[in-house]
Design an enzyme around this catalytic site. Structure first.
Site, mmCIF file in Angstrom:
data_model
loop_
_atom_site.group_PDB
_atom_site.id
_atom_site.type_symbol
_atom_site.label_atom_id
_atom_site.label_comp_id
_atom_site.label_asym_id
_atom_site.label_seq_id
_atom_site.Cartn_x
_atom_site.Cartn_y
_atom_site.Cartn_z
ATOM 1 N N HIS A 129 79.820 -67.339 23.950
ATOM 2 C CA HIS A 129 78.420 -67.596 24.257
ATOM 3 C C HIS A 129 78.248 -68.240 25.613
ATOM 4 C CE1 HIS A 129 77.285 -67.566 19.756
ATOM 5 N NE2 HIS A 129 77.304 -66.380 20.296
ATOM 6 N N ARG A 153 61.739 -48.900 28.458
ATOM 7 C CA ARG A 153 62.412 -48.678 27.165
ATOM 8 C C ARG A 153 61.451 -49.126 26.070
ATOM 9 N NH1 ARG A 153 67.612 -49.986 30.189
ATOM 10 N NH2 ARG A 153 69.052 -48.348 29.544
ATOM 11 N N ARG A 199 59.335 -44.020 28.353
ATOM 12 C CA ARG A 199 60.198 -43.225 27.474
ATOM 13 C C ARG A 199 59.710 -43.417 26.038
ATOM 14 N NH1 ARG A 199 66.526 -44.482 27.219
ATOM 15 N NH2 ARG A 199 65.882 -46.334 26.103
ATOM 16 N N GLU A 207 70.802 -36.458 29.014
ATOM 17 C CA GLU A 207 71.820 -37.355 28.453
ATOM 18 C C GLU A 207 72.863 -36.574 27.665
ATOM 19 O OE1 GLU A 207 69.877 -41.363 27.229
ATOM 20 O OE2 GLU A 207 68.604 -39.809 26.397
ATOM 21 N N ASN A 224 74.435 -43.357 30.991
ATOM 22 C CA ASN A 224 75.186 -44.065 29.936
ATOM 23 C C ASN A 224 75.515 -43.084 28.810
ATOM 24 O OD1 ASN A 224 74.393 -46.193 31.543
ATOM 25 N ND2 ASN A 224 72.762 -46.852 30.172
ATOM 26 N N ASP A 225 74.504 -42.376 28.353
ATOM 27 C CA ASP A 225 74.748 -41.423 27.273
ATOM 28 C C ASP A 225 75.406 -40.150 27.786
ATOM 29 O OD1 ASP A 225 74.075 -42.417 24.698
ATOM 30 O OD2 ASP A 225 72.023 -42.618 25.416
ATOM 31 N N ARG A 256 80.156 -45.045 23.848
ATOM 32 C CA ARG A 256 79.821 -45.959 24.938
ATOM 33 C C ARG A 256 80.061 -47.414 24.568
ATOM 34 N NH1 ARG A 256 73.376 -45.159 25.671
ATOM 35 N NH2 ARG A 256 73.251 -47.313 26.380
ATOM 36 N N CYS A 264 68.440 -43.039 35.665
ATOM 37 C CA CYS A 264 68.052 -44.340 35.109
ATOM 38 C C CYS A 264 69.185 -44.994 34.334
ATOM 39 C CB CYS A 264 66.805 -44.213 34.237
ATOM 40 S SG CYS A 264 67.042 -43.136 32.818
HETATM 41 C C1 PEP Z 1 71.206 -43.851 29.350
HETATM 42 O O1 PEP Z 1 71.668 -43.352 28.319
HETATM 43 O O2 PEP Z 1 71.771 -43.825 30.456
HETATM 44 C C2 PEP Z 1 69.906 -44.562 29.295
HETATM 45 C C3 PEP Z 1 69.296 -44.980 30.383
HETATM 46 O O3 PEP Z 1 69.393 -44.793 28.061
HETATM 47 P P1 PEP Z 1 69.908 -45.980 27.109
HETATM 48 O O4 PEP Z 1 70.952 -46.776 27.838
HETATM 49 O O5 PEP Z 1 68.687 -46.779 26.756
HETATM 50 O O6 PEP Z 1 70.456 -45.193 25.943
HETATM 51 MG MG MG Z 2 70.417 -43.170 26.554
#
Ligand code: PEP
Ligand code: MG
Length: 686
Positions: free
Chosen positions: A310, A417, A454, A547, A570-571, A581, A618
Site C-alpha cells: 500500500h 470510460r 465510450r 481492440e 491494452n486489449d 493483460r 487511447c
Molecule cells: C484498451 O483496451 O486499450 C483501452 C483503452 O480500454 P480499457 O483499458 O479500458 O480496456
Molecule cells: Mg479495452
C-alpha cells in the site's frame, strides 16, 4: 446464467450452495477484493459462507476471507442460508468470477511516462538498495520514524463497561478514517482506507474481542489479542503467492493500533517533519502516510513491503520517489544525514560526495526545467517539425479529470470510460443521472473540444456491482464490452439517450468498445439510430475501438461504416498475443510494441485512410514516449493519454518530424521481436 443454487447433500437449515468458481485474482483474495466481496455479501440478509474444499469462512468477514489464504485458480463456492440465499449466491459468485475489481492491478505492459516499479539491480558504493516504489530523484535529510509501544491493562472493569469502551473506540476510529479519506485526493489511497473501515466492522474480529471482554479482560487487551491473532494468521500463511496477503496483515495491525491507541487514551506518534525530509521507517502504515505533511516530504523508504504494498501505491499517488524493502541498514542512518534517493534506480545514497549531490541537483534541475518548459507550452498545439498537427486528448473518468486535462493543455477527451462514472453504485443509474454526468464532462470541455464517450465497457476484468454478469469459463472471450450492451438493449438504449443529451455542449462522439464483427457494429448503430430519430439529436459521430484483431484485419470494411477508430492497445495486445493483460508472469511479454501489435495498428490506419477516417490511440501505448514516433509514423493522428502525460507528449511531438517517424515505422514493423523494436526506438530517441 447465474451460478445454479443447489441444496448440497446433508445441508442443514436449507443452505444453498452455488457452482464452483475458479478465482481469477492473481494475488488471491487480499484486503481490497475481500472488502468488495464483503460489501456485496452484507447487502443480503442471508448468512453467507465461502467454501474451499473442506475450509469455510464467513463471507461477511474480511479477515476470515483473507485468512483462507486463497490463491489464483482456487475453486470456491458460495453457500447461503436465508430468504434471499439464491440471489446472494448468484451475485457473490459473479463478483468472484469477475475478480472483485482486481485484474487492473497488474503491472503495465510497457514503460509509460508514469513509470511503474522496477526492481533495484545494482548497489553503488555507499548506496543501499531497495525496490522502486515510485520513481523520481530527491536530495534531503533523513528523518527516522518508529512506532510507540502502546501499553494497556490486562484486566478491566465490568464486561458491560469494557464492551461499551470498545464500541466507542471503534466508532471513533471509523470517524478518524473517514476524515483521513476526505483529505486524500487519490482513489488508490481512499480504497485502502475503505478496506480499513470494513476491517473495523468485521464480525469475526469483533466476536473474538468481545469473547475476551466477557472473560474479564480490559477492552484494550482483548482487542489487541484479537487483532494480533488475526494479523499473525495472515502473516503465517505459507508460500510465496501469499506475500501479498502477508502484507495485508499490516493493514490489520494498522487499524488495530488505531483503536488500541484510542482505548489507551494515547495519541499515536505524529510524524513531525522538517522541511526537505526523507522518511525512513521499518513500516509506514496507510494511516501514517495519509497524515503526512506532503509539503515537507521529499521521499520515503521502508524496510518492509514491496512494489505491491500500500505504501508503494500511495507513494506513486504522491508523485515523490520511494523505495520499499530497502536494506535494513537504512534504519541505522543518523537523523539529519544527507542522502540522495533515486527512486527509479532503487538506491538510497547515504554518503554522497559533494560531486554526487551536485550531479543529482543538476539532473533534478534538468527534469524540472523540462517539466516547466513542457507545462509553459502545454496550451499550444502539438505540431511536428514538418507541420503535421497531432491532437493530444485525455483518458478520463469524470468531469474533474476532464477539467484537469484542459488545464494541462488537453485538446479534448479521447476516452471517457463511462463505466467508472457509476462503478460504486449498487443500482443502475437512471437516464437523468447519466445525462447529468455526461453533460458535466461535456461542459468541462466546451463546444470547441472533442468528447469521445465510450459506451459501457464491462465484463472480463471489469465487474460492475449493479450488473452481475453470468459465470463464464473464459470471461475475456465472452460477454464483454459492446456484447453486454447488445445483450441488454434496454440498458444500452438508456445510456445512448443519456449520451445524446450531452450533444451541443462539446463535439460529441460515441464509441463502442470491443467490436469484433461488422454485425455488432451494425446492431449497435441500429439501436443508436432509433434513439437519434426519437431525440432528434443528429450531430454525433460514431466510432469503434479497435481492440480485437478481427477489427484491425477488416479495418477497411469497418471504416466504411464508422466515422473514426480509436485503438485500445491494452486489449489489442492481449488479444493479438493471446496473453492475459492482467497476468503477472506475462506482464513483460505482453508488450504493445510487439511487431505483431504494430502491424495491427498499421492495418487499422491503412483501412481508415482509404475512407478518409481518422485513427486515434487511447490505450496506454499513447502515453509511452518511446511508442509515440511509431504511432504517428503509422498514421495515428490523435493520442489520448493519461492526464499528467499531456504536456510531455505534446512537447515530444513538437520535436519529431513526421517524415522521419514514417521511415522509422516502416522499419520496425518488419522486425520479428519486441526487443528489436525497442532497441531501434531507443536509438531513435537518443
Ligand atoms: C484498451 O483496451 O486499450 C483501452 C483503452 O480500454 P480499457 O483499458 O479500458 O480496456
Ligand atoms: Mg479495452
Amino acid at each position: 446464467m447465474t451460478p445454479v443454487a443447489t441444496a448440497p447433500e446433508g445441508a442443514s437449515g436449507g443452505a444453498l450452495t452455488g457452482d464452483a468458481v475458479r478465482l481469477p485474482i492473481a494475488a488471491g483474495l487480499h484486503a481490497r477484493p475481500a472488502a468488495m466481496l464483503v460489501a456485496l455479501a452484507k447487502k443480503y440478509q442471508s448468512a453467507i459462507r465461502l467454501l474451499r474444499g473442506a475450509d469455510e469462512v464467513n463471507a461477511k468477514s474480511v479477515v476470515s476471507i483473507m485468512s483462507l489464504g486463497t490463491q489464483h485458480g482456487d475453486l470456491l463456492r458460495v453457500q447461503a442460508t436465508g430468504a434471499d440465499a439464491a440471489e446472494a449466491i448468484a451475485a457473490v459468485s459473479a463478483l468472484l468470477l469477475q475478480g472483485c475489481g482486481e485484474a487492473h492491478e497488474a503491472a503495465p505492459t510497457s514503460a509509460t511516462l508514469t513509470t511503474e516499479p522496477v526492481p533495484a539491480v545494482a548497489t553503488a558504493a555507499h548506496a543501499l538498495s531497495g525496490v522502486c516504489a515510485a520513481p523520481g530523484l530527491a536530495v534531503g535529510r533523513v528523518v527516522q520514524f518508529r512506532q510507540d509501544v502502546i501499553v494497556v491493562a490486562e484486566t478491566g472493569e465490568s464486561a458491560e463497561r469494557e464492551r461499551s469502551k470498545l464500541d466507542a473506540a471503534l466508532t471513533l476510529a471509523q470517524q478518524q478514517i473517514a476524515a483521513l479519506k476526505l483529505g486524500l485526493a487519490d482513489a488508490a489511497g481512499a480504497a485502502i482506507l475503505q478496506a480499513h473501515q470494513e476491517l473495523l466492522q468485521d464480525p469475526d474480529l469483533l466476536e473474538l474481542a468481545v469473547a475476551g471482554v466477557l472473560q474479564c479482560q480490559s477492552a484494550g487487551h482483548a482487542w489487541r489479542v484479537a487483532f494480533m491473532q488475526y494479523a499473525q494468521r495472515l502473516e503465517g500463511l505459507e508460500g510465496a503467492h501469499n506475500a501479498l496477503l502477508r502484507e495485508r496483515g499490516s493493514d490489520i495491525r494498522d487499524v488495530g493500533r488505531r483503536v488500541l491507541a484510542l482505548l489507551a487514551g494515547v495519541t499515536p506518534a505524529q510524524i513531525d517533519l522538517p522541511q526537505g525530509a526523507i522518511l525512513i521507517a521499518e513500516e509506514l502504515t496507510p494511516s501514517d502516510t495519509a497524515s503526512l505533511d506532503r509539503s515537507k516530504l521529499l521521499g520515503f523508504c521502508t524496510t518492509s513491503g514491496g512494489a505491491t504494498s500500500h505504501v508503494a501505491i500511495l507513494a506513486r499517488s504522491f508523485g515523490i520517489p520511494a523505495l520499499c524493502g530497502v536494506d535494513p541498514a537504512a534504519l541505522a542512518l543518523a537523523q539529519g544525514t544527507l542522502v540522495v534517493l533515486d527512486g527509479a534506480q532503487g538506491l538510497l545514497h547515504h554518503r554522497p560526495s559533494p560531486a554526487d549531490i551536485d550531479q543529482a541537483h543538476q539532473r533534478m534541475a534538468q527534469q524540472a526545467a523540462r517539466r516547466e518548459q513542457d507545462a509553459a507550452l502545454a496550451q499550444d498545439a502539438a505540431v511536428t517539425t514538418d507541420g503535421q498537427r497531432i491532437e493530444v486528448v485525455a483518458n478520463v473518468r469524470n468531469a474533474t479529470e476532464a477539467r484537469e486535462a484542459v488545464a494541462l493543455g488537453g485538446e479534448g477527451v479521447g476516452l471517457l470510460r463511462s463505466e467508472f462514472l457509476f462503478d460504486e453504485r449498487d443500482t443502475a443509474p437512471s437516464e437523468d443521472e447519466q445525462a447529468a454526468a455526461y453533460i458535466a464532462v461535456a461542459q468541462a470541455l466546451g463546444p470547441q473540444r472533442t468528447l469521445v464517450i465510450r459506451t459501457l465497457d464491462v465484463g472480463g476484468d471489469k465487474p460492475l456491482p449493479y450488473l452481475p454478469l453470468p459465470k463464464e469459463d473464459n470471461p475475456f472471450l465472452g460477454l464483454r464490452g459492446v456484447r453486454v450492451s447488445l445483450d441488454q438493449p434496454e440498458m444500452f438504449r438508456t445510456q445512448l439517450r443519456a449520451i445524446l443529451r450531452a450533444s451541443g455542449q462539446a463535439r460529441l462522439h460515441i464509441m463502442f468498445p470491443m467490436i469484433a464483427t461488422l454485425e455488432e457494429l451494425r446492431a449497435a448503430k441500429a439501436l443508436l439510430a432509433a434513439e437519434v430519430a426519437a431525440t432528434g439529436q443528429r450531430d454525433v459521430k460514431v466510432g469503434i475501438m479497435i481492440e480485437v484483431p478481427s477489427a484491425a484485419l477488416l479495418a477497411e470494411q469497418f471504416a466504411r461504416e464508422a466515422d473514426f477508430f480509436s485503438i485500445g492497445t491494452n486489449d489489442l495486445t492481449q488479444y493479438t498475443l493471446a496473453m492475459d493483460r492482467g497476468h503477472p508472469k506475462l506482464a513483460k511479454q505482453a508488450d504493445g510494441l510487439h511487431p505483431a501489435v504494430l502491424k495491427m495498428i498499421a492495418l487499422s490506419c491503412e483501412g481508415a485512410a482509404r475512407h478518409g477516417k481518422w485513427v486515434g490511440v487511447c490505450g496506454s501505448l499513447a502515453s509511452d514516449a518511446m511508442a509515440v514516433p511509431v504511432l504517428i509514423g503509422l498514421g495515428v493522428s490523435e493520442l489520448s493519454v493519461s492526464v499528467p502525460a499531456i504536456p510531455a507528449i505534446k512537447a515530444l511531438l513538437r520535436r519529431l518530424s513526421l517524415a522521419e517517424c514514417q521511415g522509422l515505422a516502416q522499419e520496425v514493423i518488419q522486425f520479428g521481436t519486441t526487443a528489436q523494436v525497442r532497441a531501434r526506438l531507443a536509438a531513435f530517441a537518443d
